[in-house]
Design an enzyme around this catalytic site. Structure first.
Site, PDB file in Angstrom:
ATOM      1  CG  HIS A 185      -1.865   1.182   1.212  1.00  0.00           C
ATOM      2  ND1 HIS A 185      -3.120   1.108   0.634  1.00  0.00           N
ATOM      3  CD2 HIS A 185      -1.738   2.450   1.686  1.00  0.00           C
ATOM      4  CE1 HIS A 185      -3.727   2.275   0.762  1.00  0.00           C
ATOM      5  NE2 HIS A 185      -2.907   3.108   1.391  1.00  0.00           N
ATOM      6  CB  CYS A 186       2.010   3.405  -2.595  1.00  0.00           C
ATOM      7  SG  CYS A 186       3.069   4.847  -2.883  1.00  0.00           S
ATOM      8  CB  ILE A 187       1.166   6.834   2.162  1.00  0.00           C
ATOM      9  CG1 ILE A 187       2.678   7.112   2.066  1.00  0.00           C
ATOM     10  CG2 ILE A 187       0.882   5.785   3.216  1.00  0.00           C
ATOM     11  CD1 ILE A 187       3.270   7.654   3.352  1.00  0.00           C
ATOM     12  CG  ASN A 190      -5.547   7.819  -0.607  1.00  0.00           C
ATOM     13  OD1 ASN A 190      -5.370   7.262   0.476  1.00  0.00           O
ATOM     14  ND2 ASN A 190      -6.717   8.333  -0.958  1.00  0.00           N
ATOM     15  CB  SER A 191      -4.439   3.392  -4.364  1.00  0.00           C
ATOM     16  OG  SER A 191      -4.999   2.204  -4.884  1.00  0.00           O
TER      17      SER A 191
END
Length: 413
Positions: A185-187, A190-191
Site C-alpha cells: 500500500h503506497c501512501i 493513496n492506494s
C-alpha cells in the site's frame, strides 16, 4: 547566509529521514546501520516515550497520538497525495518562472514533457483499480496465477472478505479489500500497488526519478552560468581549483542569487537518489519475479531455513486437485514442482497436516534450493506487469503448459 544554512540542514535531515523510513525496514538492510536507525526512530524511541507518558499521564498523550497515527497510517485519505502535489507544484512555481526566459526551445519542450508525465502517471496510479477482488471477479482472480505451495497454499480464506484468497493476493487493512498480486500500500498514491496499476506505479517512479534528476542538473547548470558571470575562473567540476571552503561559499552565493531556483534544485538533487533507489529496488523485484509482499514472506522462510525449521518435498506430476480451491490457471506456463513448509519445532511436518506433495520431507537450508514459481525471466515478468491480462496462447478450457517449458529461478532469494 544563516537562513540558507538552516534551509540546507533541513533538506539534508528530511532527505535522510525519508531514506531511513522507506528503506530501513527492507530485509536486505535489516542488519545494517540503516536498519538500526529505522528501529531506533520507529521502535526504540517511541517505546521510551510511551514508558515516560505512562508514568506521567497514565498514557493519555500516547493514546491520542495512537488514534491520530492510526488514522494517518491505516485509513485512506489524500493527505500525503496533497502534500506530494503541493511539493511538486510549489517547487516548479519557485523554479520555472524565474528561468523560463533563459531556456532554449528544445529545453522548454523537454522540461514541459518531464514536468507533465509525473502528474499523468500519478493520476493513473491513483485512479486505476489496483486489483480489488470482489465476489463478481473472484473466479477470474482465482485463475490469474497458480498457487506456488510455498507462500500461497490452496484453501486459505480471507476472514474479512469471506472468500478463498487467490494466489499472490493480500488483504489490505487500509483499503479494506483483498488486492490481486498485492505489492504494497503506497501512501503517495493513496492506494495499493497491485495487478491492475503496478505498471502505472513503475512509470510514476521512472518519470519522478527523471524529473528530480533533470531538475537538479538543470538548476545546477543555470546557477553555474550565473556564478560564472561574476567569477570568470569558476568551474563546478574543479572544486580543488578554488579550495573546498571557497567552492562551497561560491555555491552558497549562487543559490542566494535565486533562492527559489537554488533550494528547489538542491531538494530535487537530494531527492533523486531516494526515488532512483526505490525504482531500482522495484525493478529488482520485477527481475526476481516477486513483489514486496512476497519478498517479506521469503525473508521469513530464510530465517526459518537458517534455524533448520524449513522443509520441502516434491509435488506429484499427476495429482488430483479441487477445481474450486485450486482451479487450473491456463495463462501460466508452469506448475509447482515442490511444497515448502516451516515448523516451529524443527521437525518435519506431521502426517496429519493437509499439505500436498509426496515422498519424504527434506530439510532446506538455503533459499536458492527452492523454486520461485512466479519468475519466468525478466522480460516475461515485465510482460505480466505491462500487458495486463496477457496470456500464453491457451484458452480457458485448455490445460496448462507442461512443466519445464519455462525455467523457474531463485534469484529473488
Amino acid at each position: 547566509m544563516v537562513s540558507l544554512k538552516w534551509a540546507l540542514t533541513f533538506i539534508f535531515v528530511v532527505s535522510f529521514g525519508v531514506f531511513v523510513t522507506f528503506f530501513g525496514r527492507l530485509p536486505a538492510l535489516r542488519r545494517t546501520p540503516i536498519g538500526f536507525l529505522h528501529r531506533l526512530i520507529w521502535i526504540h524511541i517511541p517505546n521510551v516515550l510511551l514508558s515516560i507518558d505512562n508514568r506521567l499521564t497514565s498514557g493519555r498523550i500516547s493514546k491520542s497520538l495512537s488514534r491520530f497515527s492510526h488514522f494517518m497510517m491505516h485509513d485512506r485519505h489524500p493527505t500525503i497525495v496533497i502534500f506530494f502535489l503541493t511539493l511538486m507544484i510549489g517547487g516548479e512555481y519557485l523554479y520555472l518562472p524565474s528561468v523560463w526566459h533563459r531556456l532554449g526551445l528544445f529545453t522548454k519542450l523537454t522540461v514541459t514533457i518531464t514536468v507533465f508525465l509525473p502528474y499523468l502517471f500519478l493520476y493513473l496510479s491513483c485512479a486505476i483499480d489496483p486489483g480489488y477482488i470482489t465476489r463478481e471477479n473472484h473466479a477470474y482472480h482465482m485463475r490469474l496465477y497458480p498457487y506456488d505451495h510455498a507462500n500461497f497454499h490452496p484453501g486459505a480464506e480471507c476472514n474479512t472478505c469471506g472468500f478463498l484468497k487467490p494466489p499472490r493476493s493480500k488483504h489490505c487493512s487500509v483499503c479494506k479489500r483483498c488486492i490481486a498480486k498485492a505489492d504494497h500500500h503506497c501512501i503517495f498514491i493513496n492506494s495499493c500497488v497491485g495487478y491492475g496499476n503496478q505498471h502505472w506505479f513503475i512509470l510514476l517512479l521512472v518519470s519522478t526519478a527523471i524529473l528530480c534528476t533533470y531538475g537538479g542538473l538543470l538548476g545546477a547548470s543555470l546557477l553555474s552560468s550565473s556564478i560564472k558571470e561574476h567569477f570568470v575562473q569558476w568551474s563546478p567540476w574543479s572544486p580543488r581549483k578554488h579550495g573546498w571552503g571557497m567552492y562551497v561559499v561560491i555555491w552558497g552565493w549562487g543559490i542566494q542569487t535565486n533562492i527559489g531556483l537554488g533550494i528547489t534544485a538542491l531538494l530535487a538533487g537530494l531527492t533523486a537518489p531516494l526515488v532512483w533507489g526505490l525504482l531500482i529496488y522495484t525493478m529488482y523485484l520485477v527481475y526476481c519475479g516477486t513483489t514486496t509482499n512476497e519478498s517479506f514472506k521469503w525473508s521469513v522462510y530464510k530465517d526459518d531455513m537458517e534455524d533448520g525449521y524449513a522443509f520441502r518435498r516434491r509435488m506429484p506430476l499427476k495429482r488430483e486437485r479441487d477445481p474450486v480451491r485450486e482451479p487450473i490457471c491456463p495463462r501460466w506456463p508452469v506448475e509447482p514442482e515442490m511444497v515448502l513448509a516451516a515448523t516451529e519445532d524443527g521437525k518435519p511436518p506431521p502426517a496429519h497436516m493437509a499439505l500436498a506433495g509426496e515422498g519424504e520431507w527434506e530439510r532446506v537450508w538455503k533459499l536458492r534450493d527452492v523454486e520461485n514459481l512466479y519468475d519466468l525471466g525478466f522480460w516475461d515478468n515485465m510482460g505480466d506487469i505491462f500487458v495486463v491480462d496477457y496470456g500464453f496462447g491457451t484458452s480457458a478450457d485448455e490445460p496448462p503448459v507442461e512443466r519445464g517449458t519455462r525455467r523457474r529461478r531463485t534469484k529473488n532469494k
